[in-house]
Design a protein around this motif. Structure first.
Motif, PDB file in Angstrom:
ATOM      1  N   GLY A   1       0.827  -1.221   0.000  1.00 52.06           N
ATOM      2  CA  GLY A   1       0.000   0.000   0.000  1.00 52.06           C
ATOM      3  C   GLY A   1       0.855   1.262   0.000  1.00 52.06           C
ATOM      4  O   GLY A   1       0.447   2.302  -0.534  1.00 52.06           O
ATOM      5  N   VAL A   2       2.043   1.180   0.579  1.00 53.11           N
ATOM      6  CA  VAL A   2       2.930   2.341   0.633  1.00 53.11           C
ATOM      7  C   VAL A   2       3.397   2.689  -0.776  1.00 53.11           C
ATOM      8  O   VAL A   2       3.382   3.854  -1.198  1.00 53.11           O
ATOM      9  N   GLU A   3       3.783   1.659  -1.525  1.00 48.98           N
ATOM     10  CA  GLU A   3       4.255   1.901  -2.897  1.00 48.98           C
ATOM     11  C   GLU A   3       3.123   2.479  -3.765  1.00 48.98           C
ATOM     12  O   GLU A   3       3.329   3.440  -4.512  1.00 48.98           O
ATOM     13  N   GLU A   4       1.937   1.895  -3.609  1.00 46.91           N
ATOM     14  CA  GLU A   4       0.786   2.407  -4.391  1.00 46.91           C
ATOM     15  C   GLU A   4       0.529   3.873  -4.061  1.00 46.91           C
ATOM     16  O   GLU A   4       0.274   4.693  -4.934  1.00 46.91           O
ATOM     17  N   PHE A   5       0.632   4.187  -2.768  1.00 40.79           N
ATOM     18  CA  PHE A   5       0.383   5.574  -2.348  1.00 40.79           C
ATOM     19  C   PHE A   5       1.386   6.523  -3.008  1.00 40.79           C
ATOM     20  O   PHE A   5       1.022   7.572  -3.533  1.00 40.79           O
TER      21      PHE A   5
ATOM     22  N   ARG B   1       3.869  15.822   3.964  1.00 40.94           N
ATOM     23  CA  ARG B   1       2.672  15.213   3.371  1.00 40.94           C
ATOM     24  C   ARG B   1       2.903  13.758   2.926  1.00 40.94           C
ATOM     25  O   ARG B   1       2.058  12.897   3.117  1.00 40.94           O
ATOM     26  N   LEU B   2       4.047  13.520   2.296  1.00 41.81           N
ATOM     27  CA  LEU B   2       4.324  12.162   1.820  1.00 41.81           C
ATOM     28  C   LEU B   2       4.444  11.200   2.998  1.00 41.81           C
ATOM     29  O   LEU B   2       3.843  10.125   3.014  1.00 41.81           O
ATOM     30  N   THR B   3       5.220  11.606   3.998  1.00 37.04           N
ATOM     31  CA  THR B   3       5.441  10.727   5.143  1.00 37.04           C
ATOM     32  C   THR B   3       4.140  10.434   5.879  1.00 37.04           C
ATOM     33  O   THR B   3       3.888   9.295   6.282  1.00 37.04           O
ATOM     34  N   GLU B   4       3.313  11.440   6.031  1.00 40.00           N
ATOM     35  CA  GLU B   4       2.049  11.197   6.734  1.00 40.00           C
ATOM     36  C   GLU B   4       1.225  10.136   5.986  1.00 40.00           C
ATOM     37  O   GLU B   4       0.732   9.176   6.591  1.00 40.00           O
ATOM     38  N   GLY B   5       1.126  10.294   4.667  1.00 42.69           N
ATOM     39  CA  GLY B   5       0.352   9.338   3.873  1.00 42.69           C
ATOM     40  C   GLY B   5       0.957   7.940   3.913  1.00 42.69           C
ATOM     41  O   GLY B   5       0.245   6.926   4.017  1.00 42.69           O
ATOM     42  N   ILE B   6       2.282   7.883   3.868  1.00 50.84           N
ATOM     43  CA  ILE B   6       2.992   6.597   3.899  1.00 50.84           C
ATOM     44  C   ILE B   6       2.727   5.867   5.227  1.00 50.84           C
ATOM     45  O   ILE B   6       2.413   4.671   5.251  1.00 50.84           O
TER      46      ILE B   6
END
Ligand code: PMP
Length: 364
Positions: free
Chosen positions: A40-44, A247-252
């Motif tokens: 899911g992290v890669e997809e995000f 933003r990226l880290t939060e989503g990851i």
């Protein structure tokens, strides 16, 4: 002219494990996870709209805080997030300790960043020795004269754990003191005290996404505890940098929390590998402490740790050696994939057999 502050001129900074760029090493030196983050992290990341980077992130990281709260059965008011648990821990120092006061207590052999932060924020340190076998001295912590304490559990670099009843006794005997437990490695054993933060208003648990979630490169950590403690941390954060989680880290991190099946499978794999290779190392002459973390702390009965470190590096295998009192006979070896661990064993077997041949030829 000296433009640097007195602290900057005198402080000995924390020495992070090497991240060499000169060649490809088998990296068993900084307790990273050998497996990739969940799919899911890669997809995000692939689906991330770059246009969103032009705006600052949510300073409260609401989506992530809410997810973490849910994981621990807490309210978002009990959660604080930061740029790695190092940042969260660093912020604990000015939040909970005074320059003029009884200071922060921690073990003599533990995560060596604690003493750097104490120095950086000019807070007195109360250093409590572990036993000869690196065991946690619960009685000494319980009675320590200090403003509060930091306990790393499982401890680094030993991998040993403190007894849960001992920790509860320390917390209960010291209701006026803050007890911070650094649980960077707690997912690799069954020792977390996270469930107790609603019971004890003086308990703060600090955790990270770097190890068990395979996200060391994303930089995300968090603290959970009573709302009063969390509000204190927010005050300090907002006095330094309002946007610590991008933003990226939060989503990851949100994505990583959504896949507990993958998470559990990777953690189980690391624990299985840890036990197999602890035994294999014992078979070739190492004294290996029983580990509850994603690394082994081991001492060879014939070859010096500094020599093993050096020879392993020459063969492209990086492990951690601490040139410090009490632990300089030991190597800290991160649990890698099975292939990486086999490469380590192969290199060690060669070093040990070469050393034996050398001794033999000197005798002849
Ligand atoms: N606590 C301990 C005991 C650690 O070993 C580490 C990793 N060096 C950290 C905290 C910090 O981890 P991170 O900042 O990557 O969350």
């Amino acid at each position: 002219m000296n433009y640097l502050s007195k602290i900057c001129r005198s402080i000995q900074p924390y020495m992070a494990g090497e991240q060499p760029q000169d060649r490809k090493y088998i990296k068993l030196n900084t307790n990273e996870n050998p497996y990739p983050p969940c799919p899911g992290v890669e997809e995000f990341i692939k689906g991330f709209d770059c246009d969103r980077l032009k705006l600052y992130p949510d300073p409260n990281s609401t989506a992530l805080v809410t997810k973490i709260a849910k994981k621990h059965g807490l309210s978002p008011k009990n959660v604080f997030v930061g740029n790695g648990s190092d940042e969260v821990l660093a912020m604990c120092f000015p939040t909970f300790f005074d320059k003029v006061g009884d200071g922060v207590a921690y073990a003599d052999v533990t995560y060596s960043f604690y003493k750097v932060w104490a120095k950086m924020f000019e807070i007195p340190s109360v250093v409590i020795p572990l036993s000869d076998e690196f065991r946690f001295d619960a009685g000494a912590f319980k009675q320590a004269k200090c403003q509060g304490m930091i306990i790393c559990n499982p401890n680094a670099p030993t991998g040993l754990i403190a007894n849960r009843l001992d920790l509860m006794a320390i917390i209960e005997a010291n209701p006026e003191k803050i007890i911070i437990i650094d649980e960077a490695y707690a997912d690799f054993c069954n020792c977390s005290m996270a469930n107790y933060v609603t019971k004890y208003p003086n308990l703060l648990i600090v955790r990270t996404f770097s190890k068990s979630y395979s996200l060391a490169g994303a930089r995300c950590g968090y603290a959970i505890g009573d709302e009063v403690l969390i509000n204190g941390l927010k005050t300090v954060k907002d006095s330094i940098n309002s946007y610590t989680v991008d933003r990226l880290t939060e989503g990851i991190a949100v994505k990583a929390l959504e896949n507990s099946k993958y998470f559990n499978a990777q953690v189980d794999k690391i624990i299985t590998t840890r036990e197999i290779y602890a035994d294999k190392l014992r078979e070739i002459g190492f004294n290996v402490l029983p580990s509850s973390a994603n690394f082994l702390f081991a001492k060879h009965n014939e070859i010096k740790a500094s020599e093993l470190y050096y020879q392993l590096k020459k063969q492209g295998v990086l492990v951690r050696h601490f040139n410090q009192a009490r632990v300089d006979d030991y190597l800290r070896i991160t649990i890698g994939s099975d292939n990486e661990m086999e490469a380590l064993m192969k290199a060690l077997n060669k070093i040990i057999s070469d050393a034996k041949t050398n001794v033999k030829s000197e005798e002849e």
